[in-house]
Design a protein around this motif. Structure first.
Motif, PDB file in Angstrom:
ATOM      1  N   LEU A 139       0.818  -1.215   0.000  1.00  0.00           N
ATOM      2  CA  LEU A 139       0.000   0.000   0.000  1.00  0.00           C
ATOM      3  C   LEU A 139       0.850   1.263   0.000  1.00  0.00           C
ATOM      4  O   LEU A 139       0.555   2.212  -0.734  1.00  0.00           O
ATOM      5  CB  LEU A 139      -0.940   0.004   1.208  1.00  0.00           C
ATOM      6  N   THR A 140       1.912   1.281   0.808  1.00  0.00           N
ATOM      7  CA  THR A 140       2.757   2.484   0.819  1.00  0.00           C
ATOM      8  C   THR A 140       3.551   2.621  -0.471  1.00  0.00           C
ATOM      9  O   THR A 140       3.842   3.743  -0.892  1.00  0.00           O
ATOM     10  CB  THR A 140       3.728   2.481   2.021  1.00  0.00           C
ATOM     11  N   THR A 141       3.894   1.508  -1.112  1.00  0.00           N
ATOM     12  CA  THR A 141       4.614   1.570  -2.383  1.00  0.00           C
ATOM     13  C   THR A 141       3.708   2.059  -3.504  1.00  0.00           C
ATOM     14  O   THR A 141       4.135   2.818  -4.371  1.00  0.00           O
ATOM     15  CB  THR A 141       5.191   0.186  -2.737  1.00  0.00           C
ATOM     16  N   MET A 142       2.442   1.671  -3.482  1.00  0.00           N
ATOM     17  CA  MET A 142       1.515   2.051  -4.547  1.00  0.00           C
ATOM     18  C   MET A 142       0.825   3.397  -4.305  1.00  0.00           C
ATOM     19  O   MET A 142       0.159   3.913  -5.204  1.00  0.00           O
ATOM     20  CB  MET A 142       0.449   0.963  -4.729  1.00  0.00           C
ATOM     21  N   LYS A 143       1.008   3.966  -3.093  1.00  0.00           N
ATOM     22  CA  LYS A 143       0.314   5.212  -2.772  1.00  0.00           C
ATOM     23  C   LYS A 143       0.698   6.342  -3.729  1.00  0.00           C
ATOM     24  O   LYS A 143      -0.178   7.002  -4.302  1.00  0.00           O
ATOM     25  CB  LYS A 143       0.609   5.613  -1.320  1.00  0.00           C
ATOM     26  N   TYR A 144       1.982   6.567  -3.939  1.00  0.00           N
ATOM     27  CA  TYR A 144       2.396   7.702  -4.769  1.00  0.00           C
ATOM     28  C   TYR A 144       2.156   7.497  -6.254  1.00  0.00           C
ATOM     29  O   TYR A 144       1.761   8.451  -6.924  1.00  0.00           O
ATOM     30  CB  TYR A 144       3.828   8.095  -4.434  1.00  0.00           C
ATOM     31  N   PRO A 145       2.326   6.297  -6.822  1.00  0.00           N
ATOM     32  CA  PRO A 145       1.895   6.129  -8.221  1.00  0.00           C
ATOM     33  C   PRO A 145       0.395   6.351  -8.414  1.00  0.00           C
ATOM     34  O   PRO A 145      -0.025   6.928  -9.417  1.00  0.00           O
ATOM     35  CB  PRO A 145       2.291   4.689  -8.541  1.00  0.00           C
ATOM     36  N   ILE A 146      -0.415   5.932  -7.438  1.00  0.00           N
ATOM     37  CA  ILE A 146      -1.864   6.154  -7.530  1.00  0.00           C
ATOM     38  C   ILE A 146      -2.174   7.648  -7.447  1.00  0.00           C
ATOM     39  O   ILE A 146      -2.994   8.169  -8.213  1.00  0.00           O
ATOM     40  CB  ILE A 146      -2.609   5.355  -6.445  1.00  0.00           C
ATOM     41  N   LEU A 147      -1.509   8.344  -6.518  1.00  0.00           N
ATOM     42  CA  LEU A 147      -1.742   9.789  -6.396  1.00  0.00           C
ATOM     43  C   LEU A 147      -1.282  10.536  -7.642  1.00  0.00           C
ATOM     44  O   LEU A 147      -1.922  11.492  -8.074  1.00  0.00           O
ATOM     45  CB  LEU A 147      -1.037  10.333  -5.151  1.00  0.00           C
ATOM     46  N   LEU A 148      -0.177  10.086  -8.229  1.00  0.00           N
ATOM     47  CA  LEU A 148       0.303  10.686  -9.479  1.00  0.00           C
ATOM     48  C   LEU A 148      -0.690  10.439 -10.608  1.00  0.00           C
ATOM     49  O   LEU A 148      -0.949  11.322 -11.425  1.00  0.00           O
ATOM     50  CB  LEU A 148       1.681  10.117  -9.829  1.00  0.00           C
TER      51      LEU A 148
ATOM     52  N   VAL B 203      -1.999  13.775 -12.297  1.00  0.00           N
ATOM     53  CA  VAL B 203      -1.437  14.074 -13.608  1.00  0.00           C
ATOM     54  C   VAL B 203      -2.065  13.236 -14.712  1.00  0.00           C
ATOM     55  O   VAL B 203      -2.117  13.649 -15.862  1.00  0.00           O
ATOM     56  CB  VAL B 203       0.112  13.876 -13.580  1.00  0.00           C
ATOM     57  N   GLY B 204      -2.505  12.057 -14.373  1.00  0.00           N
ATOM     58  CA  GLY B 204      -3.063  11.160 -15.380  1.00  0.00           C
ATOM     59  C   GLY B 204      -2.040  10.204 -15.952  1.00  0.00           C
ATOM     60  O   GLY B 204      -2.283   9.556 -16.959  1.00  0.00           O
ATOM     61  N   ALA B 205      -0.866  10.127 -15.305  1.00  0.00           N
ATOM     62  CA  ALA B 205       0.189   9.228 -15.773  1.00  0.00           C
ATOM     63  C   ALA B 205       0.564   8.280 -14.641  1.00  0.00           C
ATOM     64  O   ALA B 205       0.589   8.664 -13.474  1.00  0.00           O
ATOM     65  CB  ALA B 205       1.415  10.029 -16.197  1.00  0.00           C
ATOM     66  N   LEU B 206       0.852   7.052 -15.003  1.00  0.00           N
ATOM     67  CA  LEU B 206       1.235   6.044 -14.027  1.00  0.00           C
ATOM     68  C   LEU B 206       2.735   5.808 -14.126  1.00  0.00           C
ATOM     69  O   LEU B 206       3.254   5.521 -15.203  1.00  0.00           O
ATOM     70  CB  LEU B 206       0.478   4.734 -14.281  1.00  0.00           C
ATOM     71  N   SER B 207       3.437   5.939 -13.011  1.00  0.00           N
ATOM     72  CA  SER B 207       4.882   5.761 -12.981  1.00  0.00           C
ATOM     73  C   SER B 207       5.219   4.510 -12.182  1.00  0.00           C
ATOM     74  O   SER B 207       5.024   4.472 -10.970  1.00  0.00           O
ATOM     75  CB  SER B 207       5.542   6.983 -12.337  1.00  0.00           C
ATOM     76  N   LEU B 208       5.700   3.477 -12.874  1.00  0.00           N
ATOM     77  CA  LEU B 208       6.127   2.256 -12.207  1.00  0.00           C
ATOM     78  C   LEU B 208       7.648   2.201 -12.216  1.00  0.00           C
ATOM     79  O   LEU B 208       8.273   1.523 -13.016  1.00  0.00           O
ATOM     80  CB  LEU B 208       5.522   1.032 -12.890  1.00  0.00           C
ATOM     81  N   ASP B 209       8.240   2.958 -11.318  1.00  0.00           N
ATOM     82  CA  ASP B 209       9.686   3.095 -11.213  1.00  0.00           C
ATOM     83  C   ASP B 209      10.179   2.231 -10.051  1.00  0.00           C
ATOM     84  O   ASP B 209       9.515   2.150  -9.012  1.00  0.00           O
ATOM     85  CB  ASP B 209      10.005   4.574 -10.947  1.00  0.00           C
TER      86      ASP B 209
END
Length: 184
Positions: free
Chosen positions: A72-81, A85-91
């Motif tokens: 959940l903490t790892t996916m929180k910021y990609p979900i918020l992004l 912004v409308g872009a998904l960042s899987l870094d």
């Protein structure tokens, strides 16, 4: 978008805190027949229960709950992004952000549990089932400090010392990860 961002971030952070309380309760061997402990188990059981069949606990640490909190903490910021912004960042850097966010959440949880326990000691004076669980959670941290620094004039300073240690760790996180720690 700001309202949706706030709601998603708050819900994820609250659920991570509840998962961390479950891990902490198992680690400190809390009374699981307590109504507050039963509430924590029931609210996390739908997600953690099936995972516990696959991922066993390692000693006193509930690894299934820890894994869910980390995800959940790892996916929180990609979900918020994605929301903002409308872009998904899987870094791969999201794994470090998730780990740091989990550590910061754990520190925040310890801080608030100690504050709530201190406030409840003035109000309920040991009669609340929630206070009993909070005492079981915080006593392993506060008892060693109490042995070194006894109560002075009937005032227990161990909670204040633990909070000062948490503040020092928070500033250490700010020093080690200057730009990132503020965003967590």
């Amino acid at each position: 978008m700001l309202t949706l961002t706030f709601l998603v971030k708050t819900l994820i952070e609250l659920y991570v805190m509840v998962l961390l309380i479950r891990i902490w309760m198992q680690w400190s061997r809390c009374d699981f027949y307590n109504p507050f402990a039963q509430f924590i188990v029931k609210i996390t059981q739908p997600i953690v229960g099936p995972l516990r069949r696959i991922i066993p606990s390692i000693g006193p640490i509930d690894t299934a709950s820890l894994l869910v909190a980390f995800i959940l903490t790892t996916m929180k910021y990609p979900i918020l992004l994605l929301i903002q912004v409308g872009a998904l960042s899987l870094d791969p850097m999201n794994l470090l952000v998730g780990l740091l966010s989990l550590l910061k959440s754990a520190g925040t949880l310890v801080f608030w549990v100690i504050i709530i326990r201190s406030l409840m000691s003035w109000i309920s004076q040991g009669r609340s089932p929630i206070e009993y669980v909070l005492m079981q959670l915080t006593e392993p941290m506060m008892a060693p400090i109490r042995r070194v620094l006894p109560a002075m004039g009937g005032i227990d300073f161990s909670a204040m010392i633990v909070i000062l240690i948490l503040y020092a760790l928070n500033y250490l996180g700010m020093d080690l990860f200057p730009g990132l720690w503020y965003l967590l």
